[in-house]
Design a protein around this motif. Structure first.
Motif, PDB file in Angstrom:
ATOM      1  N   LYS A 147     -14.670  -3.859   7.999  1.00 47.75           N
ATOM      2  CA  LYS A 147     -14.866  -3.266   6.678  1.00 47.75           C
ATOM      3  C   LYS A 147     -15.381  -1.834   6.768  1.00 47.75           C
ATOM      4  O   LYS A 147     -14.967  -0.964   5.999  1.00 47.75           O
ATOM      5  CB  LYS A 147     -15.820  -4.122   5.851  1.00 47.75           C
ATOM      6  N   ALA A 148     -16.288  -1.585   7.715  1.00 46.56           N
ATOM      7  CA  ALA A 148     -16.849  -0.238   7.867  1.00 46.56           C
ATOM      8  C   ALA A 148     -15.767   0.762   8.260  1.00 46.56           C
ATOM      9  O   ALA A 148     -15.745   1.903   7.774  1.00 46.56           O
ATOM     10  CB  ALA A 148     -17.965  -0.250   8.914  1.00 46.56           C
ATOM     11  N   VAL A 149     -14.856   0.352   9.122  1.00 46.60           N
ATOM     12  CA  VAL A 149     -13.762   1.228   9.547  1.00 46.60           C
ATOM     13  C   VAL A 149     -12.792   1.455   8.391  1.00 46.60           C
ATOM     14  O   VAL A 149     -12.309   2.580   8.175  1.00 46.60           O
ATOM     15  CB  VAL A 149     -13.025   0.630  10.768  1.00 46.60           C
ATOM     16  N   VAL A 150     -12.513   0.407   7.640  1.00 50.70           N
ATOM     17  CA  VAL A 150     -11.635   0.534   6.473  1.00 50.70           C
ATOM     18  C   VAL A 150     -12.229   1.532   5.478  1.00 50.70           C
ATOM     19  O   VAL A 150     -11.520   2.383   4.928  1.00 50.70           O
ATOM     20  CB  VAL A 150     -11.411  -0.838   5.800  1.00 50.70           C
ATOM     21  N   GLU A 151     -13.543   1.455   5.259  1.00 48.04           N
ATOM     22  CA  GLU A 151     -14.209   2.379   4.331  1.00 48.04           C
ATOM     23  C   GLU A 151     -14.167   3.809   4.852  1.00 48.04           C
ATOM     24  O   GLU A 151     -14.019   4.762   4.076  1.00 48.04           O
ATOM     25  CB  GLU A 151     -15.657   1.933   4.104  1.00 48.04           C
ATOM     26  N   LYS A 152     -14.269   3.977   6.170  1.00 45.87           N
ATOM     27  CA  LYS A 152     -14.186   5.310   6.776  1.00 45.87           C
ATOM     28  C   LYS A 152     -12.798   5.919   6.534  1.00 45.87           C
ATOM     29  O   LYS A 152     -12.680   7.108   6.205  1.00 45.87           O
ATOM     30  CB  LYS A 152     -14.468   5.226   8.278  1.00 45.87           C
ATOM     31  N   ILE A 153     -11.776   5.107   6.692  1.00 47.06           N
ATOM     32  CA  ILE A 153     -10.395   5.569   6.450  1.00 47.06           C
ATOM     33  C   ILE A 153     -10.210   5.934   4.983  1.00 47.06           C
ATOM     34  O   ILE A 153      -9.667   6.984   4.640  1.00 47.06           O
ATOM     35  CB  ILE A 153      -9.380   4.487   6.867  1.00 47.06           C
ATOM     36  N   GLN A 154     -10.699   5.072   4.111  1.00 45.83           N
ATOM     37  CA  GLN A 154     -10.547   5.269   2.670  1.00 45.83           C
ATOM     38  C   GLN A 154     -11.217   6.567   2.213  1.00 45.83           C
ATOM     39  O   GLN A 154     -10.670   7.309   1.382  1.00 45.83           O
ATOM     40  CB  GLN A 154     -11.159   4.075   1.930  1.00 45.83           C
ATOM     41  N   LYS A 155     -12.388   6.855   2.753  1.00 51.08           N
ATOM     42  CA  LYS A 155     -13.144   8.046   2.344  1.00 51.08           C
ATOM     43  C   LYS A 155     -12.631   9.337   2.992  1.00 51.08           C
ATOM     44  O   LYS A 155     -13.026  10.430   2.592  1.00 51.08           O
ATOM     45  CB  LYS A 155     -14.622   7.855   2.685  1.00 51.08           C
ATOM     46  N   SER A 156     -11.769   9.206   3.989  1.00 53.27           N
ATOM     47  CA  SER A 156     -11.320  10.378   4.752  1.00 53.27           C
ATOM     48  C   SER A 156     -10.349  11.267   3.973  1.00 53.27           C
ATOM     49  O   SER A 156     -10.189  12.444   4.277  1.00 53.27           O
ATOM     50  CB  SER A 156     -10.641   9.934   6.048  1.00 53.27           C
ATOM     51  N   GLY A 157      -9.672  10.678   2.991  1.00 55.65           N
ATOM     52  CA  GLY A 157      -8.662  11.425   2.244  1.00 55.65           C
ATOM     53  C   GLY A 157      -7.318  11.486   2.934  1.00 55.65           C
ATOM     54  O   GLY A 157      -6.434  12.253   2.531  1.00 55.65           O
ATOM     55  N   ALA A 158      -7.122  10.679   3.969  1.00 57.63           N
ATOM     56  CA  ALA A 158      -5.858  10.675   4.713  1.00 57.63           C
ATOM     57  C   ALA A 158      -4.712  10.162   3.850  1.00 57.63           C
ATOM     58  O   ALA A 158      -4.885   9.261   3.029  1.00 57.63           O
ATOM     59  CB  ALA A 158      -5.992   9.815   5.961  1.00 57.63           C
ATOM     60  N   LYS A 159      -3.536  10.736   4.068  1.00 59.86           N
ATOM     61  CA  LYS A 159      -2.319  10.257   3.419  1.00 59.86           C
ATOM     62  C   LYS A 159      -1.554   9.295   4.333  1.00 59.86           C
ATOM     63  O   LYS A 159      -0.882   8.385   3.864  1.00 59.86           O
ATOM     64  CB  LYS A 159      -1.408  11.439   3.075  1.00 59.86           C
ATOM     65  N   LEU A 160      -1.642   9.561   5.645  1.00 56.33           N
ATOM     66  CA  LEU A 160      -0.955   8.724   6.627  1.00 56.33           C
ATOM     67  C   LEU A 160      -1.971   8.152   7.608  1.00 56.33           C
ATOM     68  O   LEU A 160      -2.894   8.853   8.050  1.00 56.33           O
ATOM     69  CB  LEU A 160       0.095   9.510   7.414  1.00 56.33           C
ATOM     70  N   LEU A 161      -1.785   6.896   7.960  1.00 54.16           N
ATOM     71  CA  LEU A 161      -2.644   6.217   8.932  1.00 54.16           C
ATOM     72  C   LEU A 161      -1.780   5.678  10.057  1.00 54.16           C
ATOM     73  O   LEU A 161      -0.817   4.942   9.813  1.00 54.16           O
ATOM     74  CB  LEU A 161      -3.400   5.068   8.256  1.00 54.16           C
ATOM     75  N   PHE A 162      -2.116   6.035  11.298  1.00 54.20           N
ATOM     76  CA  PHE A 162      -1.406   5.541  12.474  1.00 54.20           C
ATOM     77  C   PHE A 162      -2.349   4.641  13.261  1.00 54.20           C
ATOM     78  O   PHE A 162      -3.457   5.049  13.620  1.00 54.20           O
ATOM     79  CB  PHE A 162      -0.938   6.707  13.348  1.00 54.20           C
ATOM     80  N   ILE A 163      -1.897   3.428  13.552  1.00 57.13           N
ATOM     81  CA  ILE A 163      -2.751   2.442  14.208  1.00 57.13           C
ATOM     82  C   ILE A 163      -2.192   2.073  15.575  1.00 57.13           C
ATOM     83  O   ILE A 163      -1.142   1.431  15.686  1.00 57.13           O
ATOM     84  CB  ILE A 163      -2.901   1.178  13.338  1.00 57.13           C
ATOM     85  N   ALA A 164      -2.911   2.464  16.611  1.00 53.93           N
ATOM     86  CA  ALA A 164      -2.474   2.210  17.993  1.00 53.93           C
ATOM     87  C   ALA A 164      -3.243   1.034  18.572  1.00 53.93           C
ATOM     88  O   ALA A 164      -4.154   1.189  19.384  1.00 53.93           O
ATOM     89  CB  ALA A 164      -2.683   3.462  18.847  1.00 53.93           C
ATOM     90  N   ILE A 165      -2.875  -0.145  18.123  1.00 56.76           N
ATOM     91  CA  ILE A 165      -3.492  -1.397  18.566  1.00 56.76           C
ATOM     92  C   ILE A 165      -2.366  -2.351  18.914  1.00 56.76           C
ATOM     93  O   ILE A 165      -1.280  -2.281  18.342  1.00 56.76           O
ATOM     94  CB  ILE A 165      -4.391  -1.981  17.458  1.00 56.76           C
ATOM     95  N   THR A 166      -2.604  -3.239  19.850  1.00 57.41           N
ATOM     96  CA  THR A 166      -1.551  -4.147  20.301  1.00 57.41           C
ATOM     97  C   THR A 166      -1.146  -5.138  19.204  1.00 57.41           C
ATOM     98  O   THR A 166      -1.912  -5.427  18.284  1.00 57.41           O
ATOM     99  CB  THR A 166      -1.997  -4.943  21.540  1.00 57.41           C
ATOM    100  N   SER A 167       0.073  -5.630  19.325  1.00 58.94           N
ATOM    101  CA  SER A 167       0.606  -6.658  18.434  1.00 58.94           C
ATOM    102  C   SER A 167       0.055  -8.026  18.877  1.00 58.94           C
ATOM    103  O   SER A 167      -0.086  -8.277  20.076  1.00 58.94           O
ATOM    104  CB  SER A 167       2.134  -6.649  18.523  1.00 58.94           C
ATOM    105  N   PRO A 168      -0.289  -8.944  17.972  1.00 63.90           N
ATOM    106  CA  PRO A 168      -0.110  -8.866  16.516  1.00 63.90           C
ATOM    107  C   PRO A 168      -1.324  -8.336  15.755  1.00 63.90           C
ATOM    108  O   PRO A 168      -1.326  -8.376  14.519  1.00 63.90           O
ATOM    109  CB  PRO A 168       0.139 -10.334  16.154  1.00 63.90           C
ATOM    110  N   LYS A 169      -2.347  -7.853  16.459  1.00 64.10           N
ATOM    111  CA  LYS A 169      -3.572  -7.427  15.779  1.00 64.10           C
ATOM    112  C   LYS A 169      -3.318  -6.339  14.751  1.00 64.10           C
ATOM    113  O   LYS A 169      -3.857  -6.373  13.644  1.00 64.10           O
ATOM    114  CB  LYS A 169      -4.609  -6.943  16.799  1.00 64.10           C
ATOM    115  N   LYS A 170      -2.492  -5.332  15.136  1.00 61.03           N
ATOM    116  CA  LYS A 170      -2.299  -4.211  14.208  1.00 61.03           C
ATOM    117  C   LYS A 170      -1.545  -4.641  12.965  1.00 61.03           C
ATOM    118  O   LYS A 170      -1.884  -4.238  11.846  1.00 61.03           O
ATOM    119  CB  LYS A 170      -1.591  -3.042  14.890  1.00 61.03           C
ATOM    120  N   GLU A 171      -0.509  -5.470  13.126  1.00 59.73           N
ATOM    121  CA  GLU A 171       0.270  -5.922  11.966  1.00 59.73           C
ATOM    122  C   GLU A 171      -0.599  -6.742  11.015  1.00 59.73           C
ATOM    123  O   GLU A 171      -0.543  -6.554   9.786  1.00 59.73           O
ATOM    124  CB  GLU A 171       1.473  -6.754  12.416  1.00 59.73           C
ATOM    125  N   ASN A 172      -1.403  -7.621  11.580  1.00 64.65           N
ATOM    126  CA  ASN A 172      -2.255  -8.476  10.756  1.00 64.65           C
ATOM    127  C   ASN A 172      -3.379  -7.682  10.090  1.00 64.65           C
ATOM    128  O   ASN A 172      -3.750  -7.961   8.946  1.00 64.65           O
ATOM    129  CB  ASN A 172      -2.828  -9.610  11.602  1.00 64.65           C
TER     130      ASN A 172
END
Length: 251
Positions: A147-172
């Motif tokens: 949740k803390a990481v999600v809030e950091k992303i939300q507050k960043s003002g980013a338009k695009l998010l790239f997630i470099a985590i192995t499957s299936p963790k990133k998809e889920n």
């Protein structure tokens, strides 16, 4: 700005067969329209794993745009009569989208890999794209407080998010938190940060063109990879045979 949207049904997944150029145009248009787009790419391993992993299958099938990354999937789909003009490799799309983001002034957020790798990745892409705005970045070991990481992303003002985590963790993760991320586009990029940071070498272009990237990985890490690819490729061959028989029945 125009794009061509083309889809096929292959092994239970709606795969987009648009070109790289058309894919980028579609994503750009979606961001300008303030829409949300959940994106992923599929290769042989992911299609095989989706057959037994219901959560992964649901996460992939919930995406708005699913590109074909692996040449094995391209050839398999073509052998069943589908028109697939080209692959849209995730690592190549990543670089194209960074260029597009710099041009359109879209801030981006990078999530995943180790602290050293993601930091090095940021430095490399800033050098390659001086006008690119990095809204933020974070390593991929945050599962005790998502949740803390999600809030950091939300507050960043980013338009695009790239997630470099192995499957299936990133998809889920994307499927779980998509409504809370505050971005317009989110894409899982697997081991792309490791490649960009120089930790892992990508296969030579000729091996990419012949669908031999898996073999290149086996050569680099034979002890860890040979059994995985032997099993995965064998299962894909079986699934492809079933798909071809199903396709013939439909004909």
């Amino acid at each position: 700005m125009s794009y061509t949207k083309e889809q096929i049904q292959f092994m239970g997944v709606s795969l987009d067969t648009s070109s790289m150029e058309s894919t980028i145009s579609r994503i750009e248009s979606s961001i300008f329209a303030q829409n949300f787009m959940q994106h992923c790419v599929v290769n042989v391993a992911k299609l095989v794993n989706m057959q037994r992993d219901t959560e992964l299958a649901n996460s992939v099938n919930s995406c708005d745009l699913i590109n074909i990354d692996g040449m094995g999937v391209v050839w398999g789909a073509r052998s069943c009569g589908h028109r697939v003009p080209e692959r849209v490799a995730g690592v190549d799309l990543f670089h194209h989208l960074l260029t597009m983001s710099a041009r359109c002034e879209f801030p981006v957020f990078l999530l995943g890999a180790t602290e050293d790798v993601v930091t090095q990745t940021v430095e490399v892409i800033k050098t390659q794209n001086p006008d690119l705005k990095i809204a933020g970045y974070h390593h991929g070991y945050f599962w005790d407080d998502e949740k803390a990481v999600v809030e950091k992303i939300q507050k960043s003002g980013a338009k695009l998010l790239f997630i470099a985590i192995t499957s299936p963790k990133k998809e889920n993760f994307i499927n779980k938190w998509q409504d809370s991320l505050g971005v317009n586009f989110v894409m899982g990029v697997g081991g792309t940060f490791d490649v960009v940071a120089g930790k892992v070498k990508r296969a030579p272009v000729w091996m990419q063109n012949y669908g031999l990237e898996w073999l290149y990985r086996v050569i680099q890490e034979p002890g860890r990879m040979w059994k995985r690819y032997l099993i995965t490729n064998s299962k894909f061959a079986y699934l492809l045979l079933k798909e071809k028989l199903k396709f013939k029945k439909i004909d």
